[in-house]
Write an enzyme that holds these catalytic residues in place. Structure first.
Site, PDB file in Angstrom:
ATOM      1  N   GLY A 214      -1.436   4.160  -4.608  1.00 28.93           N
ATOM      2  CA  GLY A 214      -1.257   2.968  -5.427  1.00 28.93           C
ATOM      3  C   GLY A 214      -0.075   3.006  -6.380  1.00 28.93           C
TER       4      GLY A 214
ATOM      5  CB  SER B  23      -0.910  -0.016   1.234  1.00 29.29           C
ATOM      6  OG  SER B  23      -1.779   1.099   1.247  1.00 29.29           O
ATOM      7  CB  CYS B  24       1.951   3.754  -1.521  1.00 28.47           C
ATOM      8  SG  CYS B  24       1.059   3.736  -3.105  1.00 28.47           S
ATOM      9  N   GLY B  25       0.334   5.903  -0.869  1.00 30.63           N
ATOM     10  CA  GLY B  25      -0.600   7.017  -0.855  1.00 30.63           C
ATOM     11  C   GLY B  25      -1.740   6.854  -1.840  1.00 30.63           C
TER      12      GLY B  25
ATOM     13  CD1 TRP C  70      -3.550   8.169   3.998  1.00 29.89           C
ATOM     14  CD2 TRP C  70      -3.632   6.100   4.842  1.00 29.89           C
ATOM     15  NE1 TRP C  70      -3.881   8.275   5.329  1.00 29.89           N
ATOM     16  CE2 TRP C  70      -3.937   7.015   5.866  1.00 29.89           C
ATOM     17  CE3 TRP C  70      -3.615   4.729   5.137  1.00 29.89           C
ATOM     18  CZ2 TRP C  70      -4.227   6.610   7.164  1.00 29.89           C
ATOM     19  CZ3 TRP C  70      -3.905   4.323   6.424  1.00 29.89           C
ATOM     20  CH2 TRP C  70      -4.211   5.266   7.420  1.00 29.89           C
TER      21      TRP C  70
END
Length: 289
Positions: free
Chosen positions: A243, A239-241, A268
């Site tokens: 994708g 996961s990240c901010g 996120w």
């Protein structure tokens, strides 16, 4: 490439020698955050790797959602890839300006859609330019072709599945955002979004996987991931901010032979913007002895 380097990452020497081959497609997938103050389209127009096709991750995306650059339907992706002259059987090399920022997302996207021979350029366009390699400003023309998708939905996590993963602990969660955003000691760049991380997540900032835009060696990748508390013998969701940089962790995992991984596409920008998803702050929970 040496035995200590990812088989999915190619050198500038290799790419320059392969330019012009009929089955090679080079994609400029550069993408920047506002804070980086760079314009990907303008940089492409000013000079790109010869033959490179500009691929805008916000255009080849699901436009039915307000979330940024979400994965498109296989049919839409196939139509757009075919329009750019890319088939699932081509050798595809993806690069971005920085070297290892946005290109792994497109590497992941093409692989999820069924392409087998997809690679990332080590060092990116910045590295290519620094070494004085050839550039062109002409937009290459490729005859449209057919991209036949073979979408692997099992590699993509949606919101409901992510809720289950968080509540059950069935998969390890690796978060590629900065340590400050993860711990909620610095704000999210998108307005109206909570800071923090999903319960149980481990912090693996995307920048730790490269040095000056070049992907680290396999032993270094393994050490980085394990020191963050990720067990490479167990499944992982990245996961990240939004994708994009989650795919850097995916690239590292796949490079190490870890194939039981998925990517949370909403990341996120979806989880942190809702009021009904659990969020915790502070550093990762200490590992049990």
């Amino acid at each position: 490439m040496t035995e200590n380097k990812s088989r999915f990452v190619v050198s500038a020497d290799w790419l320059q020698a392969e330019l012009g081959k009929p089955d090679l497609r080079v994609l400029d997938a550069s993408f920047y955050l506002p804070a980086q103050k760079r314009d990907a389209d303008a940089e492409y127009a000013a000079g790109h790797i010869p033959g490179a096709i500009r691929l805008d991750q916000d255009k080849i995306a699901d436009h039915s959602t307000s979330l940024p650059h979400m994965i498109p339907s296989p049919d839409y992706f196939a139509t757009e890839a075919g329009r750019l002259g890319i088939s699932e059987n081509d050798r595809i090399v993806v690069y971005d300006g920085i070297g290892l920022f946005a290109s792994p997302r497109v590497w992941w996207l093409f692989r999820v859609m069924g392409a087998k021979n997809v690679f990332v350029l080590d060092g990116g366009l910045d590295g290519w330019k620094a070494e004085g390699r050839p550039l062109e400003t002409a937009v290459p023309g490729h005859a449209p072709t057919t991209f036949t998708p073979n979408f692997d939905a099992s590699r993509v996590v949606r919101l409901d599945a992510m809720r289950d993963i968080v509540s059950s602990g069935a998969m390890q969660i690796a978060d590629a955002r900065s340590a400050g955003r993860f711990a909620a000691t610095e704000p999210e760049p998108r307005a109206g979004m909570r800071s923090g991380h999903m319960p149980g997540a481990r912090s693996l900032p995307s920048g730790v996987f490269a040095s000056q835009g070049r992907f680290k060696s396999l032993p270094e990748l393994r050490q980085t991931i394990e020191e963050a508390g990720i067990d490479l013998s167990k499944p992982v969701v990245t996961s990240c901010g939004s994708g994009i940089t989650a795919a850097i962790i995916t690239l590292a995992l796949e490079s190490l032979g870890h194939h039981d991984n998925k990517l949370y596409d909403g990341s996120w920008s979806e989880w942190g913007s809702r009021e009904d998803t659990p969020v915790v702050t502070g550093p990762p929970t200490p590992l049990k002895a």
